[in-house]
Design a protein around this motif. Structure first.
Motif, PDB file in Angstrom:
ATOM      1  N   CYS A 153      32.161  34.461  40.336  1.00 63.49           N
ATOM      2  CA  CYS A 153      32.675  33.130  40.687  1.00 63.49           C
ATOM      3  C   CYS A 153      33.090  33.100  42.158  1.00 63.49           C
ATOM      4  N   ASN A 157      46.054  33.490  37.687  1.00 62.94           N
ATOM      5  CA  ASN A 157      45.027  34.352  38.278  1.00 62.94           C
ATOM      6  C   ASN A 157      43.839  34.526  37.325  1.00 62.94           C
ATOM      7  N   CYS A 202      34.479  37.810  35.621  1.00 60.41           N
ATOM      8  CA  CYS A 202      33.197  37.102  35.590  1.00 60.41           C
ATOM      9  C   CYS A 202      31.998  38.049  35.595  1.00 60.41           C
ATOM     10  N   GLU A 209      39.990  36.650  45.213  1.00 56.44           N
ATOM     11  CA  GLU A 209      41.102  36.072  44.451  1.00 56.44           C
ATOM     12  C   GLU A 209      40.865  36.133  42.949  1.00 56.44           C
ATOM     13  N   CYS A 210      39.802  36.793  42.524  1.00 60.14           N
ATOM     14  CA  CYS A 210      39.511  36.983  41.098  1.00 60.14           C
ATOM     15  C   CYS A 210      39.322  38.475  40.884  1.00 60.14           C
ATOM     16  N   ASN A 211      39.855  38.997  39.777  1.00 55.34           N
ATOM     17  CA  ASN A 211      39.794  40.442  39.509  1.00 55.34           C
ATOM     18  C   ASN A 211      38.456  40.904  38.945  1.00 55.34           C
ATOM     19  N   CYS A 254      39.748  33.436  36.013  1.00 58.39           N
ATOM     20  CA  CYS A 254      38.401  33.367  36.597  1.00 58.39           C
ATOM     21  C   CYS A 254      37.846  31.953  36.469  1.00 58.39           C
ATOM     22  N   GLN A 255      37.315  31.410  37.569  1.00 63.49           N
ATOM     23  CA  GLN A 255      36.757  30.056  37.540  1.00 63.49           C
ATOM     24  C   GLN A 255      35.552  29.947  36.607  1.00 63.49           C
ATOM     25  N   LYS A 281      36.019  32.513  43.456  1.00 65.44           N
ATOM     26  CA  LYS A 281      37.281  33.209  43.720  1.00 65.44           C
ATOM     27  C   LYS A 281      37.069  34.728  43.858  1.00 65.44           C
ATOM     28  N   TYR A 282      36.086  35.263  43.137  1.00 69.09           N
ATOM     29  CA  TYR A 282      35.794  36.701  43.279  1.00 69.09           C
ATOM     30  C   TYR A 282      35.260  36.976  44.683  1.00 69.09           C
ATOM     31  N   TYR A 337      42.539  40.900  31.139  1.00 69.75           N
ATOM     32  CA  TYR A 337      42.324  39.489  31.477  1.00 69.75           C
ATOM     33  C   TYR A 337      42.875  38.572  30.371  1.00 69.75           C
ATOM     34  N   VAL A 340      44.415  28.082  36.822  1.00 68.02           N
ATOM     35  CA  VAL A 340      43.601  29.210  37.295  1.00 68.02           C
ATOM     36  C   VAL A 340      44.339  29.937  38.409  1.00 68.02           C
TER      37      VAL A 340
END
Length: 457
Positions: free
Chosen positions: A342, A327, A354, A349-351, A329-330, A344-345, A363, A323
């Protein structure tokens, strides 16, 4: 122990031939431990066609020892050995005839590399020593001279031992050697073992294999078997009569041989390892929004996994690392159970896959990179790893996503020729366990060399 030999003769009528040259290499299954090479004065005429074939003529043999002068050395070097030769019925007959002339009853067990090659390397165009070794990429010098042919037979026999997954050759050798060769105590057995990577075989007094294992240090692992106080170790200590081994250099080769040979030989103390060796797998599916989702789940034979894991914990560890690396999504990898964004968002740290912020095709490109790296489905490739010696490598063939087998090749040898490559390979079954072993090894070993192939059918 084996006495690998080749004999050149005068030619002539059946059972009237004489020996002109003999070469014997004493071989312990791994290396040559002794050798005897000599011209022999046959005290009879050499047929002209033999002179043309071997280059050995009567002038060369005038001062050579007669057979009775080398007979004692031949007896000593072949004592307690199985005689191995290419067309052993011929060489053994010639030896017995010469000893019979001296009034000595010479008797040894024999193995024929022609017959073994037909069993273990089927469908070759020819099984003559010259054509067979050429097809297998085995270098031969001094063809039709005793030592040149004996050296080639040693290399061929070494390859045949590797291809003998049923271990018939080793089991029979152990059975024959019981009376005089089996060490009376465990320390003597340990002292003869190498501290190298390979597969080991524990035998009982009948030569049967009662346990198969793999280790990066065979001597250390056998020492543990012989000193542990667990119930299985005590039973092994009570029954063991010999330990044989096969060096592989590569841990991957050892893992694959161990798995295949346990399934074939079914040793009494390997019951646990006969079962499937992984429990969880990585699967993918596309959700209603077009995103590729990944999940670690229990291994299911009805689904095709991307890769497999021995435990759920190792699968989770793999997923957390990737992950970060890709990069991802958890939420879409099953690591963060939520109906919204998530973790990370929330920490930037997530684009946003999710919550549908990142386009699915953007993605999915990163997800497919992960799938491409860790799945060898439909791939043609070679994996190159360590060999048994410094000038050797091991090679593993995967064709159309199916594991075909592995073998060893000299560093100077060309392995991009499909026919030569397939002759070097020991065929092995492609099953869920072999796929797991290979994929796990590829994940752990960054220095493993991978060569993409476009093999023609």
């Amino acid at each position: 122990m084996y006495a690998i030999l080749d004999i050149e003769t005068t030619g002539g009528k059946y059972n009237e031939e004489g020996i002109t040259e003999i070469a014997i290499h004493k071989f312990d299954g791994h290396k040559v431990t002794d050798k005897f090479i000599s011209l022999v004065n046959p005290e009879r005429e050499i047929q002209p066609f033999v002179v043309n074939l071997t280059g050995i003529n009567s002038n060369m043999l005038k001062n050579a020892p007669k057979f009775y002068e080398v007979a004692k050395r031949i007896v000593e070097i072949t004592e307690d050995c199985i005689i191995v030769a290419h067309n052993s019925s011929f060489d053994y007959r010639i030896l017995k005839t010469e000893f019979k002339r001296l009034g000595f009853p010479y008797k040894r067990k024999t193995l024929c590399t022609v017959e073994l090659s037909k069993q273990l390397i089927p469908n070759m165009e020819s099984y003559s020593l010259g054509k067979l070794t050429r097809a297998l990429g085995i270098p031969v010098s001094d063809r039709h001279r005793a030592n040149g042919d004996a050296v080639a037979t040693v290399k061929l026999f070494k390859m045949l031992l590797n291809k003998d997954l049923d271990k018939v050759i080793i089991k029979n050798a152990v059975k024959i050697e019981q009376k005089s060769k089996i060490a009376p105590n465990l320390r003597e057995i340990i002292d003869k073992l190498p501290s190298e990577t390979g597969v080991y075989y524990i035998h009982n007094d009948k030569g049967d294999i009662i346990y198969i294992g793999k280790s990066n240090n065979i001597k250390k692992r056998i020492t543990q078997h012989f000193t542990n106080s667990g119930s299985k170790s005590k039973k092994i200590q009570k029954l063991v009569s010999a330990v044989t081994y096969e060096k592989t250099g590569s841990e991957l080769a050892a893992l694959l041989k161990e798995s295949a040979e346990i399934k074939k030989n079914k040793p009494i103390f390997n019951r646990a390892l006969r079962r499937t060796i992984f429990t969880h797998a990585l699967y993918s599916f596309i959700d209603e929004n077009g995103y590729i989702n990944l999940k670690i789940d229990k291994a299911d034979g009805s689904q095709s996994p991307i890769t497999t894991f021995s435990t759920r914990a190792s699968g989770k560890h793999f997923m957390f690392k990737n992950v970060d690396d890709y990069n991802l999504c958890q939420k879409l990898t099953g690591l963060y159970d939520t109906k919204s964004s998530c973790f990370k968002y929330d920490v930037k740290e997530c684009n946003g896959a999710c919550i549908n912020e990142e386009p699915a095709d953007s993605y999915n490109k990163r997800v497919n990179l992960l799938i491409e790296k860790y799945s060898y489905s439909n791939k043609n490739m070679l994996l190159i790893d360590r060999g048994r010696d410094i000038d050797e490598k091991s090679v593993f063939l995967i064709e159309n996503g199916i594991f075909k087998g592995f073998g060893f090749f000299d560093l100077n040898h060309q392995i991009n020729n499909k026919e030569i490559l397939e002759s070097l390979i020991t065929p092995m079954q492609n099953n869920r366990d072999t796929q797991h072993i290979i994929q796990s090894y590829m994940r752990r070993n960054k220095r493993l060399k991978i060569i993409d192939l476009n093999l023609k059918p």
